[in-house]
Write a protein that holds these residues in place. Structure first.
Motif, PDB file in Angstrom:
ATOM      1  N   ARG A 105      43.671  31.398  31.096  1.00 13.74           N
ATOM      2  CA  ARG A 105      43.772  32.360  29.982  1.00 13.74           C
ATOM      3  C   ARG A 105      43.164  31.739  28.722  1.00 13.74           C
ATOM      4  NH1 ARG A 105      49.339  31.544  27.140  1.00 13.74           N
ATOM      5  NH2 ARG A 105      49.708  29.380  27.630  1.00 13.74           N
TER       6      ARG A 105
ATOM      7  N   GLY B 223      55.739  27.675  30.504  1.00 18.91           N
ATOM      8  CA  GLY B 223      54.884  28.842  30.717  1.00 18.91           C
ATOM      9  C   GLY B 223      55.409  29.751  31.821  1.00 18.91           C
TER      10      GLY B 223
ATOM     11  N   CYS C   2      47.956  28.610  32.512  1.00 19.67           N
ATOM     12  CA  CYS C   2      49.031  29.540  32.141  1.00 19.67           C
ATOM     13  C   CYS C   2      50.368  28.801  32.077  1.00 19.67           C
ATOM     14  CB  CYS C   2      49.121  30.670  33.162  1.00 19.67           C
ATOM     15  SG  CYS C   2      47.630  31.648  33.253  1.00 19.67           S
ATOM     16  N   SER C   3      50.621  27.956  33.062  1.00 13.45           N
ATOM     17  CA  SER C   3      51.889  27.228  33.097  1.00 13.45           C
ATOM     18  C   SER C   3      51.624  25.850  33.689  1.00 13.45           C
ATOM     19  CB  SER C   3      52.919  27.977  33.945  1.00 13.45           C
ATOM     20  OG  SER C   3      52.469  28.053  35.291  1.00 13.45           O
TER      21      SER C   3
ATOM     22  N   HIS D 251      56.886  30.514  25.356  1.00 17.65           N
ATOM     23  CA  HIS D 251      56.094  29.627  26.218  1.00 17.65           C
ATOM     24  C   HIS D 251      56.994  28.554  26.825  1.00 17.65           C
ATOM     25  CE1 HIS D 251      52.931  27.103  27.677  1.00 17.65           C
ATOM     26  NE2 HIS D 251      53.382  26.080  26.960  1.00 17.65           N
TER      27      HIS D 251
ATOM     28  N   LYS E 216      44.439  31.712  38.146  1.00 21.10           N
ATOM     29  CA  LYS E 216      44.237  32.391  36.861  1.00 21.10           C
ATOM     30  C   LYS E 216      44.295  31.379  35.711  1.00 21.10           C
ATOM     31  CE  LYS E 216      47.275  35.737  34.542  1.00 21.10           C
ATOM     32  NZ  LYS E 216      46.413  36.458  33.665  1.00 21.10           N
TER      33      LYS E 216
ATOM     34  N   TYR F 132      39.778  27.825  26.813  1.00 20.35           N
ATOM     35  CA  TYR F 132      40.778  28.381  27.739  1.00 20.35           C
ATOM     36  C   TYR F 132      41.881  27.347  28.004  1.00 20.35           C
ATOM     37  CZ  TYR F 132      37.948  32.484  28.493  1.00 20.35           C
ATOM     38  OH  TYR F 132      37.276  33.658  28.301  1.00 20.35           O
TER      39      TYR F 132
ATOM     40  N   GLN G 288      50.054  32.881  40.024  1.00 19.38           N
ATOM     41  CA  GLN G 288      48.736  32.772  39.373  1.00 19.38           C
ATOM     42  C   GLN G 288      47.619  32.447  40.367  1.00 19.38           C
ATOM     43  OE1 GLN G 288      49.670  29.668  36.549  1.00 19.38           O
ATOM     44  NE2 GLN G 288      51.676  30.617  36.479  1.00 19.38           N
TER      45      GLN G 288
ATOM     46  N   ARG H   3      56.873  33.440  31.103  1.00 17.34           N
ATOM     47  CA  ARG H   3      55.906  34.528  30.954  1.00 17.34           C
ATOM     48  C   ARG H   3      55.071  34.758  32.205  1.00 17.34           C
ATOM     49  NH1 ARG H   3      51.536  34.173  26.226  1.00 17.34           N
ATOM     50  NH2 ARG H   3      50.242  35.947  26.809  1.00 17.34           N
ATOM     51  N   PHE H   4      54.661  33.661  32.870  1.00 16.51           N
ATOM     52  CA  PHE H   4      53.697  33.807  33.964  1.00 16.51           C
ATOM     53  C   PHE H   4      54.300  33.665  35.356  1.00 16.51           C
ATOM     54  CE2 PHE H   4      51.191  32.632  30.254  1.00 16.51           C
ATOM     55  CZ  PHE H   4      50.253  33.640  30.267  1.00 16.51           C
TER      56      PHE H   4
ATOM     57  N   GLU I 200      38.380  35.041  34.378  1.00 16.69           N
ATOM     58  CA  GLU I 200      39.450  34.135  33.931  1.00 16.69           C
ATOM     59  C   GLU I 200      40.110  33.441  35.127  1.00 16.69           C
ATOM     60  OE1 GLU I 200      41.997  36.135  31.111  1.00 16.69           O
ATOM     61  OE2 GLU I 200      40.414  36.083  29.608  1.00 16.69           O
TER      62      GLU I 200
END
Ligand SMILES: Cc1cc2nc3c(=O)[nH]c(=O)nc-3n(C[C@H](O)[C@H](O)[C@H](O)COP(=O)(O)OP(=O)(O)OC[C@H]3O[C@@H](n4cnc5c(N)ncnc54)[C@H](O)[C@@H]3O)c2cc1C
Length: 486
Positions: A210, A155, A132-133, A245, A208, A129, A165, A158-159, A107
């Motif tokens: 997701r 994002g 993340c942000s 999010h 990263k 996919y 990342q 959360r991330f 990922e």
């Protein structure tokens, strides 16, 4: 060396005055005479490399000739970070675009720095996919530009900020050396996050990704009272940090201005609003969360807006500057603010606007349990240079309100250098300067930014100048509201 670069780059090298002029500004308009008092924004040359080796050749040339280098990508910032302070070379990075490698097992994606967030996300979505942000300037902002700046956006609750990342970077150091960095190399990749292009040029990012979330829920909560709404926001973010999010606040004044031009729902115009966008593995998880939101809404005396309006807010989430269709010329200040102080900030900035006879239009994203990135915009008129200059004094007043509430300017670039001692603690600033001296002793890389203000922007002079402009503004006969194009 330069002759060889010219020959090899061909049309990707320019000394044309006409073309160089485009690189003398970013999103912010600052009158030319003022800029030239404090900086040299016109580069001597602009180059457009297409790979790290070409970036390295230019930086090596600049390093040998002690020439300033300014990296520029989307140009979507407004603090002068991607505009030369000392002439020299602008490296327009927009030729370094695209995905280098996609590793779905781990990922991770490796991407060139001028890929925009919209380009990357749409590529990833074709494989199931997503990123993340991302910043709300997704269409213009690039991966390298966002990592070099604050790295907070949608994002982030959360991330975390973008740097969390990132697992590896390729950078061209101020010496011209191309280096691969991770979290434990010397220097580590973390040094480059938030360095605003002053330590080197990022030429590749491994980060990263997701799987696309299975379920999303969109809610829009409205209130006449910003205090209750922002206290509710604080409670939600501390209870639901793993599934929120996006959490976006719009002030009533902003919604009202948008409403008048038909740019938002009629109903929304009378309220402050809070958009909450949730992500869950499945829709039953969302049902439980909806019960929680319902309780919060009752507890603080708020109201849900209709689902269609919530959906529309989500779909137009990248259009935060549509307010420019109402006010084509806006000045503004952006701060990183404790969520706990958000409602006081809105109240105090609006009170400032009432005193100054100008609408203070505020929006912001909650980006962590503790913090929000908040933008306040107000109308002015760049065609009236002195009026416009006097209006800039209100930016200082917004930052002063922020400062009393433990907020700091979000980015430093060039124009926020008078605030550098507010932005960083003494210890942090010492450490940042140490890194700069270590990697860039000749101070060529984005020189004149971030670490210290130029003479005329020294805090004492700057504050005196701004105060004087503020005084002149108070006695100016024509109010800014006369530019209100309703
Ligand atoms: C409507 C709107 C919404 C926005 N929303 C957000 C948001 O949610 N979050 C946020 O953080 N910002 C936001 N911004 C500000 C800006 O868009 C972002 O910070 C963006 O990530 C900057 O990227 P850029 O490619 O435009 O960089 P540029 O403006 O070109 O450059 C920014 C800085 O990074 C340096 N730089 C650029 N690329 C590199 C590189 N490859 N290597 C080294 N240095 C480099 C430049 O020298 C400069 O100092 C917003 C702006 C607008 C107009």
């Amino acid at each position: 060396m330069l002759d060889q670069i010219k020959q090899d780059f061909g049309p990707r090298y320019t000394e044309s005055y006409f073309e160089r002029q485009f690189y003398t500004r970013d999103l912010a308009y600052i009158p030319n005479f003022l800029v030239s008092l404090v900086a040299k924004p016109l580069p001597e040359m602009v180059v457009r490399p297409v790979n790290a080796e070409e970036v390295s050749r230019i930086v090596t040339f600049a390093s040998k000739n002690k020439t300033a280098v300014t990296p520029r990508a989307g140009g979507s910032t407004a603090v002068g970070g991607c505009v030369p302070a000392n002439g020299g070379v602008v490296i327009d990075l927009n030729g370094l675009k695209g995905v280098v490698e996609l590793n779905l097992d781990q990922e991770k994606v490796t991407v060139l720095p001028a890929t925009t967030w919209a380009e990357l996300d749409s590529y990833l979505r074709q494989q199931g996919y997503c990123v993340c942000s991302y910043p709300s300037s997704i269409n213009a902002a690039t991966v390298g530009g966002w990592l070099s700046g604050g790295g907070y956006g949608m994002g982030s609750i959360r991330f975390g900020p973008m740097v969390e990342q990132v697992s590896s970077l390729e950078v061209v150091l101020p010496s011209g050396e191309i280096k691969r960095l991770n979290r434990t190399t010397d220097p580590p990749l973390q040094w480059f996050a938030g360095s605003e292009g002053t330590l080197g040029i990022i030429t590749q990012v491994e980060m990263k990704i997701r799987p696309i979330p299975e379920s999303m829920g969109h809610y829009l909560i409205a209130a006449e009272n910003s205090k209750a709404l922002l206290q509710a926001a604080r409670e939600c973010v501390s209870e639901l940090p793993d599934i929120i999010h996006n959490m976006h606040f719009n002030s009533k004044l902003l919604n009202d201005s948008l409403k008048r031009k038909g740019l938002t729902e009629e109903k929304l115009g009378d309220y402050h609003s809070l958009a909450i966008d949730l992500e869950e593995k499945n829709s039953s998880g969302l049902d439980e969360t909806e019960d929680f939101l319902q309780k919060i809404v009752s507890k603080y005396g708020l109201a849900f807006m209709d689902q269609e309006i919530a959906m529309e807010e989500w779909e137009t989430r990248f259009q935060s500057l549509k307010i420019m269709r109402v006010y084509p010329c806006l000045l503004g200040a952006e701060v990183l603010l404790p969520v706990a102080s958000f409602h006081r900030y809105v109240e105090q900035v609006e009170a400032l606007g009432r005193r100054a006879g100008v609408k203070m239009l505020t929006y912001g994203h909650v980006v962590s349990r503790e913090g929000a990135v908040v933008m306040t915009l107000y109308p002015s008129d760049e065609r009236q240079t002195w009026r416009y200059l006097c209006d800039t004094s209100l930016m200082r007043e917004i930052y002063s309100i922020g400062r009393r509430l433990d907020a700091i300017p979000y980015l430093t670039g060039f124009w926020n250098t008078p605030y550098v001692k507010d932005i960083h603690s003494r210890k942090k600033l010492r450490e940042l300067k140490r890194r700069k001296n270590l990697l860039d002793p000749g101070d060529i890389m984005n020189s004149g930014k971030v670490y210290r203000p130029p003479l005329l922007l020294q805090p004492n002079l700057y504050h005196l100048g701004m105060k004087t402009l503020g005084l002149v503004r108070r006695i100016w006969p024509k109010g800014v509201e006369s530019h209100d194009r309703q």
